[in-house]
Design a protein around this motif. Structure first.
Motif, mmCIF file in Angstrom:
data_model
loop_
_atom_site.group_PDB
_atom_site.id
_atom_site.type_symbol
_atom_site.label_atom_id
_atom_site.label_comp_id
_atom_site.label_asym_id
_atom_site.label_seq_id
_atom_site.Cartn_x
_atom_site.Cartn_y
_atom_site.Cartn_z
ATOM 1 N N ASP A 93 0.815 -1.212 0.000
ATOM 2 C CA ASP A 93 0.000 0.000 0.000
ATOM 3 C C ASP A 93 0.855 1.271 0.000
ATOM 4 N N GLY A 94 1.911 1.292 0.815
ATOM 5 C CA GLY A 94 2.729 2.494 0.927
ATOM 6 C C GLY A 94 3.437 2.887 -0.352
ATOM 7 N N PHE A 95 3.636 1.904 -1.262
ATOM 8 C CA PHE A 95 4.325 2.199 -2.517
ATOM 9 C C PHE A 95 3.398 2.869 -3.527
ATOM 10 N N ASP A 96 2.072 2.769 -3.305
ATOM 11 C CA ASP A 96 1.108 3.283 -4.276
ATOM 12 C C ASP A 96 0.424 4.548 -3.787
ATOM 13 N N ARG A 97 0.981 5.187 -2.781
ATOM 14 C CA ARG A 97 0.450 6.458 -2.295
ATOM 15 C C ARG A 97 1.439 7.575 -2.612
ATOM 16 N N ALA A 98 0.886 8.723 -2.939
ATOM 17 C CA ALA A 98 1.743 9.867 -3.256
ATOM 18 C C ALA A 98 2.579 10.242 -2.032
ATOM 19 N N ILE A 99 3.861 10.516 -2.256
ATOM 20 C CA ILE A 99 4.778 10.918 -1.197
ATOM 21 C C ILE A 99 4.922 12.435 -1.248
ATOM 22 N N ALA A 100 4.438 13.091 -0.213
ATOM 23 C CA ALA A 100 4.492 14.558 -0.179
ATOM 24 C C ALA A 100 5.938 15.039 -0.119
ATOM 25 N N LYS A 101 6.237 16.072 -0.883
ATOM 26 C CA LYS A 101 7.555 16.722 -0.852
ATOM 27 C C LYS A 101 7.419 18.193 -0.462
ATOM 28 N N ASP A 102 6.513 18.915 -1.136
ATOM 29 C CA ASP A 102 6.209 20.303 -0.781
ATOM 30 C C ASP A 102 7.460 21.177 -0.649
ATOM 31 N N TRP A 103 8.360 21.056 -1.615
ATOM 32 C CA TRP A 103 9.575 21.856 -1.582
ATOM 33 C C TRP A 103 9.243 23.334 -1.792
ATOM 34 N N SER A 104 10.141 24.184 -1.368
ATOM 35 C CA SER A 104 9.963 25.625 -1.476
ATOM 36 C C SER A 104 10.928 26.205 -2.510
ATOM 37 N N ASP A 105 10.556 27.344 -3.083
ATOM 38 C CA ASP A 105 11.490 28.051 -3.952
ATOM 39 C C ASP A 105 12.736 28.422 -3.143
ATOM 40 N N SER A 106 13.902 28.340 -3.760
ATOM 41 C CA SER A 106 15.145 28.574 -3.015
ATOM 42 C C SER A 106 16.063 29.525 -3.775
#
Length: 210
Positions: A93-106
């Motif tokens: 199940d864990g492989f088929d869920r989107a992994i949040a990253k939410d990176w910011s402009d740098s």
């Protein structure tokens, strides 16, 4: 502007990529396989847009350079792998869920100095400060990133009017970073400090013009 002073602004647009390959997942109970998946695995990912503003000033044999880069990492909000069949509700199940990253402009700030010793020899010196785009909440072992200090030095030798040899060294020092993250989607969080990060790079190059 003055002949000895130049200014440049560049913008590189975002590029969308689709990565395709084969995936193989196996779940074991001790040494015994209890479930598995073998098939395709696809991933959409974007290379961020980058805006750069730079200026250079030449005085006698010296050239001084300043540069500011803004990398729009906010386009990287998640990793979502796709498979031939849904793995939700299974042991994978864990492989088929989107992994949040939410990176910011740098932002990155760079300074460089070039000195022309004579018609053949040129030396360079550079330093930069690079802000990490990775927030604490999504920092992982795959990229334990932090703000970085980068130093470099180089030497060029003009062999002929059309050929130049170059040698350079760079040290990329990543600052220590402490994180305290709770687990999500059944995965454990990361609590601790990443330290002693960095990299050395030596480059030898040949530049030929025609």
């Amino acid at each position: 502007l003055l002949p000895s002073w130049t200014v440049a602004a560049t913008y590189r647009s975002e590029v969308d990529l689709t990565l395709e390959g084969d995936s193989e997942l196996r779940a074991l109970a001790g040494n015994y396989p209890v479930a598995g998946y073998a098939g395709t695995g696809d991933l959409d990912i974007s290379l961020p847009a980058v805006f750069s503003l730079a200026t250079a000033y030449t005085y006698d044999k010296f050239t001084f350079e300043l540069d500011w880069d803004r990398t729009f990492w906010s386009s990287f909000d998640s990793l979502d792998f796709r498979y031939d069949t849904s793995l939700l509700g299974t042991v994978f199940d864990g492989f088929d869920r989107a992994i949040a990253k939410d990176w910011s402009d740098s932002d990155s700030y760079r300074i460089g100095i070039t000195y022309d010793w004579n018609a053949n020899w040129t030396s360079t010196l550079g330093f930069s400060y690079e802000k990490t785009p990775v927030p604490q909440a999504t920092l992982g072992f795959e990229l334990p990133d932090a703000d970085a200090l980068v130093s470099s030095i180089g030497l060029r030798y003009r062999c002929t009017a059309n050929m130049t040899l170059g040698l350079s060294y760079m040290y990329h020092h990543v600052k220590s970073r402490t994180v305290l993250n709770a687990g999500t989607a059944g995965l454990p969080g990361i609590d601790g400090t990443f330290s002693d990060g960095g990299a050395h790079a030596i480059n030898v190059g040949l530049i030929a013009s025609f």
